[in-house]
Design an enzyme around this catalytic site. Structure first.
Site, PDB file in Angstrom:
ATOM      1  N   LYS A 119       1.956  -5.064  15.434  1.00 10.88           N
ATOM      2  CA  LYS A 119       1.552  -4.707  16.800  1.00 10.88           C
ATOM      3  C   LYS A 119       0.508  -5.685  17.338  1.00 10.88           C
ATOM      4  CE  LYS A 119       4.087  -1.105  17.872  1.00 10.88           C
ATOM      5  NZ  LYS A 119       4.887  -0.976  19.094  1.00 10.88           N
ATOM      6  N   GLY A 151      13.504   7.867  20.874  1.00 16.62           N
ATOM      7  CA  GLY A 151      12.483   8.456  20.012  1.00 16.62           C
ATOM      8  C   GLY A 151      11.592   9.466  20.709  1.00 16.62           C
ATOM      9  N   GLN A 152      10.416   9.674  20.112  1.00 19.40           N
ATOM     10  CA  GLN A 152       9.493  10.708  20.579  1.00 19.40           C
ATOM     11  C   GLN A 152       9.062  10.465  22.025  1.00 19.40           C
ATOM     12  OE1 GLN A 152       5.675  10.784  18.565  1.00 19.40           O
ATOM     13  NE2 GLN A 152       5.219  12.861  19.226  1.00 19.40           N
ATOM     14  N   GLY A 176      14.478   1.359  22.502  1.00 16.65           N
ATOM     15  CA  GLY A 176      13.935   2.412  21.635  1.00 16.65           C
ATOM     16  C   GLY A 176      13.613   3.715  22.347  1.00 16.65           C
ATOM     17  N   ASP A 219      19.202   1.048  22.180  1.00 12.84           N
ATOM     18  CA  ASP A 219      18.681   1.738  20.995  1.00 12.84           C
ATOM     19  C   ASP A 219      19.724   1.722  19.896  1.00 12.84           C
ATOM     20  OD1 ASP A 219      17.686   3.885  19.147  1.00 12.84           O
ATOM     21  OD2 ASP A 219      16.258   4.250  20.760  1.00 12.84           O
ATOM     22  N   TYR A 279       2.719  -2.104  10.112  1.00 13.07           N
ATOM     23  CA  TYR A 279       2.863  -1.664  11.511  1.00 13.07           C
ATOM     24  C   TYR A 279       1.752  -2.268  12.379  1.00 13.07           C
ATOM     25  CZ  TYR A 279       2.902   1.888  15.313  1.00 13.07           C
ATOM     26  OH  TYR A 279       2.922   2.566  16.509  1.00 13.07           O
ATOM     27  N   ASP A 300      21.022  -3.435  18.013  1.00 15.00           N
ATOM     28  CA  ASP A 300      19.912  -3.686  17.093  1.00 15.00           C
ATOM     29  C   ASP A 300      19.023  -4.766  17.701  1.00 15.00           C
ATOM     30  OD1 ASP A 300      18.223  -4.513  15.034  1.00 15.00           O
ATOM     31  OD2 ASP A 300      19.711  -4.045  13.490  1.00 15.00           O
ATOM     32  N   ILE A 301      17.775  -4.424  17.923  1.00 13.41           N
ATOM     33  CA  ILE A 301      16.837  -5.309  18.604  1.00 13.41           C
ATOM     34  C   ILE A 301      16.567  -6.580  17.795  1.00 13.41           C
ATOM     35  CG2 ILE A 301      14.648  -4.378  17.684  1.00 13.41           C
ATOM     36  CD1 ILE A 301      15.318  -5.026  21.348  1.00 13.41           C
TER      37      ILE A 301
HETATM   38  N1  LIG Z   1       4.447   8.281  18.842  1.00 17.30           N
HETATM   39  C1  LIG Z   1       3.204   7.854  18.669  1.00 17.30           C
HETATM   40  O1  LIG Z   1       2.308   8.603  18.267  1.00 17.30           O
HETATM   41  C2  LIG Z   1       2.872   6.421  19.011  1.00 17.30           C
HETATM   42  C3  LIG Z   1       1.529   6.030  18.958  1.00 17.30           C
HETATM   43  C4  LIG Z   1       1.213   4.717  19.245  1.00 17.30           C
HETATM   44  C5  LIG Z   1       2.205   3.826  19.629  1.00 17.30           C
HETATM   45  N2  LIG Z   1       3.509   4.240  19.678  1.00 17.30           N
HETATM   46  C6  LIG Z   1       4.522   3.235  20.031  1.00 17.30           C
HETATM   47  O2  LIG Z   1       5.394   3.730  21.038  1.00 17.30           O
HETATM   48  C7  LIG Z   1       6.719   3.254  20.815  1.00 17.30           C
HETATM   49  C8  LIG Z   1       7.685   4.424  20.753  1.00 17.30           C
HETATM   50  O3  LIG Z   1       7.219   5.339  19.790  1.00 17.30           O
HETATM   51  P1  LIG Z   1       8.044   6.652  19.374  1.00 17.30           P
HETATM   52  O4  LIG Z   1       7.065   7.596  18.792  1.00 17.30           O
HETATM   53  O5  LIG Z   1       8.891   7.075  20.507  1.00 17.30           O
HETATM   54  O6  LIG Z   1       8.920   6.045  18.189  1.00 17.30           O
HETATM   55  P2  LIG Z   1      10.189   6.710  17.444  1.00 17.30           P
HETATM   56  O7  LIG Z   1      10.170   6.228  16.045  1.00 17.30           O
HETATM   57  O8  LIG Z   1      10.244   8.161  17.732  1.00 17.30           O
HETATM   58  O9  LIG Z   1      11.403   5.998  18.213  1.00 17.30           O
HETATM   59  C9  LIG Z   1      11.677   4.627  18.029  1.00 17.30           C
HETATM   60  C10 LIG Z   1      13.049   4.327  18.573  1.00 17.30           C
HETATM   61  O10 LIG Z   1      13.322   2.953  18.252  1.00 17.30           O
HETATM   62  C11 LIG Z   1      14.679   2.880  17.840  1.00 17.30           C
HETATM   63  N3  LIG Z   1      14.877   1.728  16.968  1.00 17.30           N
HETATM   64  C12 LIG Z   1      14.402   1.562  15.709  1.00 17.30           C
HETATM   65  N4  LIG Z   1      14.856   0.408  15.195  1.00 17.30           N
HETATM   66  C13 LIG Z   1      15.614  -0.174  16.156  1.00 17.30           C
HETATM   67  C14 LIG Z   1      16.349  -1.394  16.221  1.00 17.30           C
HETATM   68  N5  LIG Z   1      16.409  -2.235  15.181  1.00 17.30           N
HETATM   69  N6  LIG Z   1      16.989  -1.690  17.370  1.00 17.30           N
HETATM   70  C15 LIG Z   1      16.981  -0.823  18.426  1.00 17.30           C
HETATM   71  N7  LIG Z   1      16.310   0.337  18.413  1.00 17.30           N
HETATM   72  C16 LIG Z   1      15.625   0.660  17.287  1.00 17.30           C
HETATM   73  C17 LIG Z   1      14.931   4.182  17.087  1.00 17.30           C
HETATM   74  O11 LIG Z   1      16.326   4.466  17.011  1.00 17.30           O
HETATM   75  C18 LIG Z   1      14.149   5.185  17.935  1.00 17.30           C
HETATM   76  O12 LIG Z   1      14.968   5.734  18.938  1.00 17.30           O
HETATM   77  C19 LIG Z   1       6.688   2.452  19.517  1.00 17.30           C
HETATM   78  O13 LIG Z   1       6.617   1.074  19.846  1.00 17.30           O
HETATM   79  C20 LIG Z   1       5.411   2.909  18.859  1.00 17.30           C
HETATM   80  O14 LIG Z   1       4.858   1.880  18.072  1.00 17.30           O
HETATM   81  C21 LIG Z   1       3.849   5.515  19.381  1.00 17.30           C
END
Ligand SMILES: NC(=O)c1ccc[n+]([C@@H]2O[C@H](COP(=O)([O-])OP(=O)(O)OC[C@H]3O[C@@H](n4cnc5c(N)ncnc54)[C@H](O)[C@@H]3O)[C@@H](O)[C@H]2O)c1
Length: 320
Positions: free
Chosen positions: A142, A10-11, A7, A31, A138, A49-50
């Site tokens: 978690k 993402g952000q 993953g 990813d 969610y 796909d995870i």
């Molecule tokens: N961003 C936040 O504010 C925040 C806060 C607390 C925790 N988190 C945790 O940090 C982690 C990353 O967060 P983020 O903000 O980068 O999330 P995001 O949603 O921006 O990115 C998630 C990534 O997971 C990939 N993904 C989704 N489904 C998938 C699948 N079935 N198989 C493979 N890849 C898959 C997506 O393509 C994406 O690139 C997550 O576990 C999230 O719960 C984030």
């Protein structure tokens, strides 16, 4: 160090990858999304796909990472729209990652948990060991992920560790979190001259600026195991109200129009999360300390948001 990151498209991953490559780690990504523009050339990018164990097993067996950083998930607001898919990705996905680690001798699995693991009614500041009674899919997944990782550590010797992140802010594209209003004040404030937040002005949850969040991951990942009294740590930085964030944006974008129209569903999620976290275990065990307060974050963020808008034009992040 060989690190497999799920993953990472993402952000968080977007900011994390160049830092890992920069410190010399050998990185592979798993990813669903295609390799994004700007991903460092040194990173191997595998689409998959995870929820399919054989896909993550194949990559783990070939790449043989020392560590897996498990980021792939569906976040809070998005997860409420597709709860069954969120369950599959967050629950089966985490089990598949832990199983891949067990099968192929991965030493450490790093888990990114969240303040969404908490439920309503807790007294601030909220510590690590309070009852975890989340009300979102969610949050439920978690909490289960935290417990499953501890099970794998106890029974299969995997070094499982991770953090409960607050809402994260960076100049990136939010992934459907309920904390997205904060970043959109900066982005849409600059791009369109205004933004209507989906929360009340007095809404308050813990936030953290991304450079602090990434440093926390690296510091905990590298901390000696003997120093760690637990697997999952609260980490905290700032807890501004939505209106205080708006004031920080107003001070930097003269004339910006920031208003509030609370969406009942998303406001209810915000109300169910802690206002302030107690992260004293992280501070005591591995020396966690945040660097950016609201003012320092805003100063650092503004030019980066401007660069993002200039680079992406019409494709810059839209309203969550
Ligand atoms: N961003 C936040 O504010 C925040 C806060 C607390 C925790 N988190 C945790 O940090 C982690 C990353 O967060 P983020 O903000 O980068 O999330 P995001 O949603 O921006 O990115 C998630 C990534 O997971 C990939 N993904 C989704 N489904 C998938 C699948 N079935 N198989 C493979 N890849 C898959 C997506 O393509 C994406 O690139 C997550 O576990 C999230 O719960 C984030």
């Amino acid at each position: 160090m060989k690190i497999l990151i799920t993953g990472a498209g993402g952000q968080i991953g977007t900011d994390l990858l160049p830092i890992l490559v920069g410190r010399g780690d050998d990185v592979a990504v798993f990813d669903l999304a295609p390799r994004p523009e700007g991903c460092p050339a040194e990173v191997e990018w595998v689409r998959g796909d995870i929820t399919y164990a054989e896909e993550i097993n194949t990559l783990t067996a070939r790449f043989r990472p020392h560590r897996i950083m498990h980021l792939a998930a569906i976040l809070s607001a998005a997860g409420e729209g597709i709860p069954h898919r969120a369950y599959r990705i967050n629950m089966d996905g985490t089990r598949n990652v832990l199983e891949a680690a067990r099968l192929f001798g991965v030493e450490q699995v790093f888990f990114t948990s969240t303040i969404a693991a908490f439920g309503p009614g807790l007294t601030s500041p909220v510590g690590d060991d309070v009852p975890l009674r989340p009300t979102t899919m969610y949050g439920i997944t978690k909490v289960a992920g935290e417990l499953l990782g501890e099970y794998y550590e106890a029974n299969f010797g995997i070094d499982f560790r991770g953090v409960r992140f607050p809402g994260l802010i960076n100049a990136g594209i939010p992934g459907g979190g309920t904390s997205d209003y904060a970043l959109f004040m900066y982005v849409d404030g600059m791009r369109s001259g205004g933004y209507e937040s989906f929360c009340r002005p007095d809404a308050v949850i813990p936030f953290m600026y991304m450079p602090d969040a990434i440093r926390a991951m690296l510091e905990l990942m590298d901390a000696p195991k003997a120093d760690l009294g637990r697997s999952i740590y609260n980490i905290a930085a700032i807890s501004p109200t939505a209106d205080e964030i708006a004031d920080a944006v107003r001070a930097r974008i003269p004339g910006v129009d920031l208003t509030f129209a609370p969406d009942p569903a998303r406001q209810a999620i915000l109300d169910s999360w802690p206002d302030v976290l107690d992260d004293s275990n992280a501070r005591n065990d591995w020396g966690w300390n945040h660097e950016f307060d609201l003012e320092a974050m805003s100063d650092d963020l503004m030019p980066k948001v401007k660069a993002l808008i200039d680079a992406q034009g019409e494709n810059a992040p839209a309203h969550a």
